[in-house]
Design a protein around this motif. Structure first.
Motif, PDB file in Angstrom:
ATOM      1  N   PRO B   8       0.825  -1.205   0.000  1.00  0.00           N
ATOM      2  CA  PRO B   8       0.000   0.000   0.000  1.00  0.00           C
ATOM      3  C   PRO B   8       0.861   1.257   0.000  1.00  0.00           C
ATOM      4  CG  PRO B   8       0.202  -0.852   2.223  1.00  0.00           C
ATOM      5  CD  PRO B   8       0.926  -1.830   1.336  1.00  0.00           C
ATOM      6  N   ARG B   9       0.261   2.406  -0.134  1.00  0.00           N
ATOM      7  CA  ARG B   9       1.000   3.665  -0.051  1.00  0.00           C
ATOM      8  C   ARG B   9       1.160   4.130   1.387  1.00  0.00           C
ATOM      9  NH1 ARG B   9       1.355   7.207  -3.985  1.00  0.00           N
ATOM     10  NH2 ARG B   9       2.948   8.021  -2.563  1.00  0.00           N
ATOM     11  N   HIS B  10       0.205   3.782   2.195  1.00  0.00           N
ATOM     12  CA  HIS B  10       0.254   4.126   3.613  1.00  0.00           C
ATOM     13  C   HIS B  10      -0.243   2.933   4.418  1.00  0.00           C
ATOM     14  CE1 HIS B  10       0.743   8.453   2.723  1.00  0.00           C
ATOM     15  NE2 HIS B  10      -0.084   8.191   1.719  1.00  0.00           N
ATOM     16  N   LYS B  11       0.401   2.708   5.565  1.00  0.00           N
ATOM     17  CA  LYS B  11      -0.076   1.628   6.430  1.00  0.00           C
ATOM     18  C   LYS B  11       0.290   1.941   7.865  1.00  0.00           C
ATOM     19  CE  LYS B  11      -0.341  -3.350   7.044  1.00  0.00           C
ATOM     20  NZ  LYS B  11      -1.816  -3.362   6.875  1.00  0.00           N
ATOM     21  N   THR B  20       3.519  -6.988   4.955  1.00  0.00           N
ATOM     22  CA  THR B  20       4.120  -7.218   3.636  1.00  0.00           C
ATOM     23  C   THR B  20       3.856  -6.026   2.731  1.00  0.00           C
ATOM     24  OG1 THR B  20       3.971  -9.632   3.779  1.00  0.00           O
ATOM     25  CG2 THR B  20       4.149  -8.671   1.575  1.00  0.00           C
ATOM     26  N   LEU B  21       4.933  -5.522   2.150  1.00  0.00           N
ATOM     27  CA  LEU B  21       4.847  -4.448   1.165  1.00  0.00           C
ATOM     28  C   LEU B  21       5.151  -5.034  -0.207  1.00  0.00           C
ATOM     29  CD1 LEU B  21       6.836  -1.646   3.050  1.00  0.00           C
ATOM     30  CD2 LEU B  21       4.448  -2.349   3.341  1.00  0.00           C
ATOM     31  N   TYR B  33      15.095  -3.430  -5.750  1.00  0.00           N
ATOM     32  CA  TYR B  33      15.664  -3.063  -4.462  1.00  0.00           C
ATOM     33  C   TYR B  33      14.572  -2.583  -3.509  1.00  0.00           C
ATOM     34  CZ  TYR B  33      19.505  -2.185  -7.812  1.00  0.00           C
ATOM     35  OH  TYR B  33      20.426  -2.271  -8.831  1.00  0.00           O
ATOM     36  N   TRP B  34      14.814  -2.775  -2.242  1.00  0.00           N
ATOM     37  CA  TRP B  34      14.026  -2.121  -1.208  1.00  0.00           C
ATOM     38  C   TRP B  34      14.967  -1.243  -0.382  1.00  0.00           C
ATOM     39  CZ3 TRP B  34       9.061  -1.405  -0.839  1.00  0.00           C
ATOM     40  CH2 TRP B  34       8.164  -2.306  -1.415  1.00  0.00           C
ATOM     41  N   TYR B  35      14.596   0.031  -0.270  1.00  0.00           N
ATOM     42  CA  TYR B  35      15.313   0.982   0.555  1.00  0.00           C
ATOM     43  C   TYR B  35      14.365   1.498   1.628  1.00  0.00           C
ATOM     44  CZ  TYR B  35      19.084   1.536  -2.923  1.00  0.00           C
ATOM     45  OH  TYR B  35      20.145   1.340  -3.781  1.00  0.00           O
ATOM     46  N   ARG B  36      14.929   1.948   2.737  1.00  0.00           N
ATOM     47  CA  ARG B  36      14.162   2.716   3.695  1.00  0.00           C
ATOM     48  C   ARG B  36      14.789   4.101   3.807  1.00  0.00           C
ATOM     49  NH1 ARG B  36      14.265   0.556   9.773  1.00  0.00           N
ATOM     50  NH2 ARG B  36      13.658   2.724  10.122  1.00  0.00           N
ATOM     51  N   THR B 107       6.148   3.876   0.320  1.00  0.00           N
ATOM     52  CA  THR B 107       5.118   3.425   1.263  1.00  0.00           C
ATOM     53  C   THR B 107       5.478   3.971   2.630  1.00  0.00           C
ATOM     54  OG1 THR B 107       4.640   1.361   0.082  1.00  0.00           O
ATOM     55  CG2 THR B 107       4.087   1.445   2.431  1.00  0.00           C
ATOM     56  N   ARG B 108       4.566   4.721   3.199  1.00  0.00           N
ATOM     57  CA  ARG B 108       4.796   5.246   4.549  1.00  0.00           C
ATOM     58  C   ARG B 108       4.222   4.256   5.547  1.00  0.00           C
ATOM     59  NH1 ARG B 108       6.367   9.914   6.763  1.00  0.00           N
ATOM     60  NH2 ARG B 108       6.382  10.962   4.732  1.00  0.00           N
TER      61      ARG B 108
END
Lengths: 112, 112
Positions: B8-11, B20-21, B33-36, B107-108
């Motif tokens: 989702p965009r926000h959770k 799970t994103l 890639y996944w970044y934070r 995604t926030r």
């Protein structure tokens, strides 16, 4: 372990001025140095990038200066505009498996 | 924007729950890639993938797992969410490691 160090963390510039953001890297295997621009609520987007075979690259008002011996590179924004207000990230990587490593970011505000 | 969709965009989730994103691409790029993104830390790599079922850890992988069962989908799972995982998560794609990476909208995630 921060392989790419970016400064300053924040920057305020008057409209028409020059914005300068600096980065230093540690990994000498890096051969690709991009700058990304991020507006609030958006993902980062590539602004300009350089490879170490040249010392400078210019695209419009944006210039990257690269100093291989010092392991430093910088972004210069000439004639800064309020629309340039954003967060800027430098990064380093290469095609041999080094994923992009990002600096900590610089929040730029250009005052009208 | 490149064809990258994050959901989702926000959770907002509670501590201890799994989350799970999802990242979906339509560009057929090899790398995902996944970044934070956290203030003062820039973008930090969590995990990446270089092909279907081929994944590896990044700088901040503890507490996260990933899966890539199809070229177009890359899932990030927080096995048991903690407050320190409150962040904005970005998915990115690229053809090569030392080339332009395209980012999703983010995604926030808030863990309460």
């Amino acid at each position: 372990q921060q392989q790419v160090k970016q400064s300053p963390q924040s920057l305020i510039v008057q409209k028409g001025g020059i914005s300068i953001i600096n980065c230093a890297y540690e990994n000498t295997a890096f051969d690709y140095f991009p700058w990304y621009q991020q507006f609030p609520g958006k993902g980062p987007a590539l602004l300009i990038a350089i490879r170490p075979d040249v010392s400078e690259k210019k695209e419009g008002r944006f210039t990257i200066s690269f100093n291989k011996s010092a392991k430093q590179f910088s972004l210069h924004i000439m004639d800064s505009q309020p629309g340039d207000s954003a967060t800027y990230f430098c990064a380093g990587g290469n095609n041999a498996g080094n994923m992009l490593t990002f600096g900590g970011g610089t929040r730029l505000m250009v005052k009208p | 924007d490149a064809g990258i969709t994050q959901s989702p965009r926000h959770k907002v989730t509670e501590t201890g729950t799994p989350v799970t994103l999802r990242c979906h691409q339509t560009e057929n790029h090899r790398y995902m890639y996944w970044y934070r993104q956290d203030p003062g830390h820039g973008l930090r790599l969590i995990h990446y993938s270089y092909g279907v079922k081929d994944t590896d850890k990044g700088e901040v992988s503890d507490g996260y797992s990933v899966s890539r069962s199809k070229t177009e989908d890359f899932l990030l799972t927080l096995e048991s969410a903690t407050s320190s995982q409150t962040s904005v998560y970005f998915c990115a794609i690229s053809e090569l490691t030392g080339a332009e990476a395209f980012f999703g909208q983010g995604t926030r995630l808030t863990v309460v």
